[in-house]
Design an enzyme around this catalytic site. Sequence first.
Site, mmCIF file in Angstrom:
data_model
loop_
_atom_site.group_PDB
_atom_site.id
_atom_site.type_symbol
_atom_site.label_atom_id
_atom_site.label_comp_id
_atom_site.label_asym_id
_atom_site.label_seq_id
_atom_site.Cartn_x
_atom_site.Cartn_y
_atom_site.Cartn_z
ATOM 1 N N HIS A 246 0.818 -1.216 0.000
ATOM 2 C CA HIS A 246 0.000 0.000 0.000
ATOM 3 C C HIS A 246 0.858 1.275 0.000
ATOM 4 O O HIS A 246 0.678 2.155 -0.844
ATOM 5 C CB HIS A 246 -0.924 0.034 1.220
ATOM 6 N N TYR A 374 -4.344 19.888 2.168
ATOM 7 C CA TYR A 374 -4.156 21.257 2.618
ATOM 8 C C TYR A 374 -2.691 21.639 2.549
ATOM 9 O O TYR A 374 -1.802 20.798 2.620
ATOM 10 C CB TYR A 374 -4.742 21.485 4.003
ATOM 11 N N ASP A 394 -7.122 25.054 2.406
ATOM 12 C CA ASP A 394 -7.675 23.758 2.778
ATOM 13 C C ASP A 394 -8.737 23.294 1.780
ATOM 14 O O ASP A 394 -9.689 24.026 1.510
ATOM 15 C CB ASP A 394 -8.290 23.942 4.181
ATOM 16 N N LEU A 395 -8.573 22.113 1.239
ATOM 17 C CA LEU A 395 -9.618 21.521 0.402
ATOM 18 C C LEU A 395 -10.093 20.236 1.069
ATOM 19 O O LEU A 395 -9.430 19.196 0.974
ATOM 20 C CB LEU A 395 -9.063 21.210 -0.997
HETATM 21 C C1 BG6 Z 1 -5.201 -4.500 4.451
HETATM 22 C C2 BG6 Z 1 -4.360 -5.018 5.571
HETATM 23 O O1 BG6 Z 1 -4.566 -4.721 3.225
HETATM 24 O O2 BG6 Z 1 -5.414 -3.111 4.616
HETATM 25 C C3 BG6 Z 1 -5.012 -4.727 6.913
HETATM 26 O O3 BG6 Z 1 -4.178 -6.417 5.434
HETATM 27 C C4 BG6 Z 1 -5.368 -3.262 7.030
HETATM 28 O O4 BG6 Z 1 -4.150 -5.106 7.975
HETATM 29 C C5 BG6 Z 1 -6.116 -2.773 5.790
HETATM 30 O O5 BG6 Z 1 -6.158 -3.101 8.184
HETATM 31 C C6 BG6 Z 1 -6.282 -1.269 5.822
HETATM 32 O O6 BG6 Z 1 -7.114 -0.858 4.773
HETATM 33 P P1 BG6 Z 1 -7.908 0.517 4.882
HETATM 34 O O7 BG6 Z 1 -8.527 0.673 3.543
HETATM 35 O O8 BG6 Z 1 -8.869 0.367 5.998
HETATM 36 O O9 BG6 Z 1 -6.874 1.557 5.193
#
Ligand code: BG6
Length: 480
Positions: A246, A374, A394-395
């Site tokens: 992520h 922001y 701020d948006l």
């Molecule tokens: C998942 C993880 O991919 O993303 C989780 O396995 C986490 O541990 C989650 O809680 C968070 O996703 P979001 O969209 O709530 O930030």
Amino acid sequence: PETGCLSIIVLGASGDLAKKKTFPALFNLYRQGFLQSNEVHIFGYARTKISDDDLRSRIRGYLSRGKENEGEVLEFLQLIKYVSGSYDSGEGFTLLDKAISEHEFSKNSTEGSSRRLFYFALPPSVYPSVCRMIKSYCMNKSDLGGWTRIVVEKPFGKDLASSEQLSSQIGELFDEPQIYRIDHYLGKELVQNLLVLRFANRFFLPLWNRDNIDNIQIVFREDFGTEGRGGYFDEYGIIRDIIQNHLLQVLCLVAMEKPVSQKPEHIRDEKVKVLQSMLPIKDEEVVLGQYEGYKDDPTVPNNSNTPTFATMVLRIHNERWEGVPFIMKAGKALNSRKAEIRVQFKDVPGDIFRCQKQGRNEFVIRLQPSEAMYMKLTVKKPGLEMSTVQSELDLSYGQRYQGVVIPEAYERLILDTIRGDQQHFVRRDELKAAWEIFTPLLHRIDNGEVKPIPYKPGSRGPAEADELLQNAGYVQTHGY
Ligand code: BG6
């Protein structure tokens, strides 16, 4: 848009991901008219022997977002059929193919194509056998035209070697345009906004580089622990769960060069270059934490060394970013739930207002909760005195786009898989490059060479992480 029969097959239909994310996302697409009942059919597949109605009633409670009416829910549930079978025997998949084909022939009495979308709400250990089964028994009927696609989600392995093994097992059976690797952060509104922000605004073009930016933070915090997922989590830890995918995806969009066009391949080419320019992570630029009480979970071993928190500095060795620390921070059981990007600019040279103690310019993009962006900037403090103060432009989406419903990440991404748009999905070489960055560190953690520091649940995490942040050059701003 393509027409004809669309079959969406949710494998692992009775599991958590399917109930909480996949079916609700499909329902929302249905409600908004993206899935037409004269074209689409949804199949649940899993080992449990239950009836169509059993599956429907298991899903029912998760479909609510408050505004739907009972009629819509019932209509949607009627689109769902259930087939049971194992993940490695031809028998179940033969039945599944029969069910899909019956649907196709009933809908295709006039004309149309056979579009088959297999959504893997499954543990990755069964991905290879499920892929083999689909390939042997369930591919779209070529005489009808159309396609077969698979949607898979992390964890894609545990390190470079295991991920590459999984990729080649899948890659032997499916071509890259058929494989949709989901990272749901790529479906979030403000993540999707990053390229527009960067490349459609004159403001940012000349500033977005090492000459002006001092450091960039990409932060993920959760105010709850592993909550019943301890068994899964302990095998992976926060780096594999959040940072390697992520946060790294977000970093790519923040750091990449302008792509040749908006085409998925052009965008992904630039993301891969960022990953390939990354320097090895230094142990002294990593702080790991584990919240107290984590090991009380009966599914977590008493001697677990798994981090539930990590702060680390990533460095990109290229002309734009040399010397700019990208500080990645992720943690569970912290004091708040938030995901944001903080771009901190350098001090103003020759400052005549002596205002720097109040803070630097900072551009903050809050992915969640309450999407916003922001700019923190210095202004004259209103009044008779000639003094300065930090304020914001701020948006906030809640205010600016009142009444606009921001789609759930999964909704958007599933729609992309139907439309055949791979822009917001992870390509195989991207995945490989991501593992290359983290594998040496992960192996050191797995061998107990780097250990997590205990922290209190509900805190900011280990104090050492704040020190690392300061050492990397981040200046805490005040007065706004
Ligand atoms: C998942 C993880 O991919 O993303 C989780 O396995 C986490 O541990 C989650 O809680 C968070 O996703 P979001 O969209 O709530 O930030």
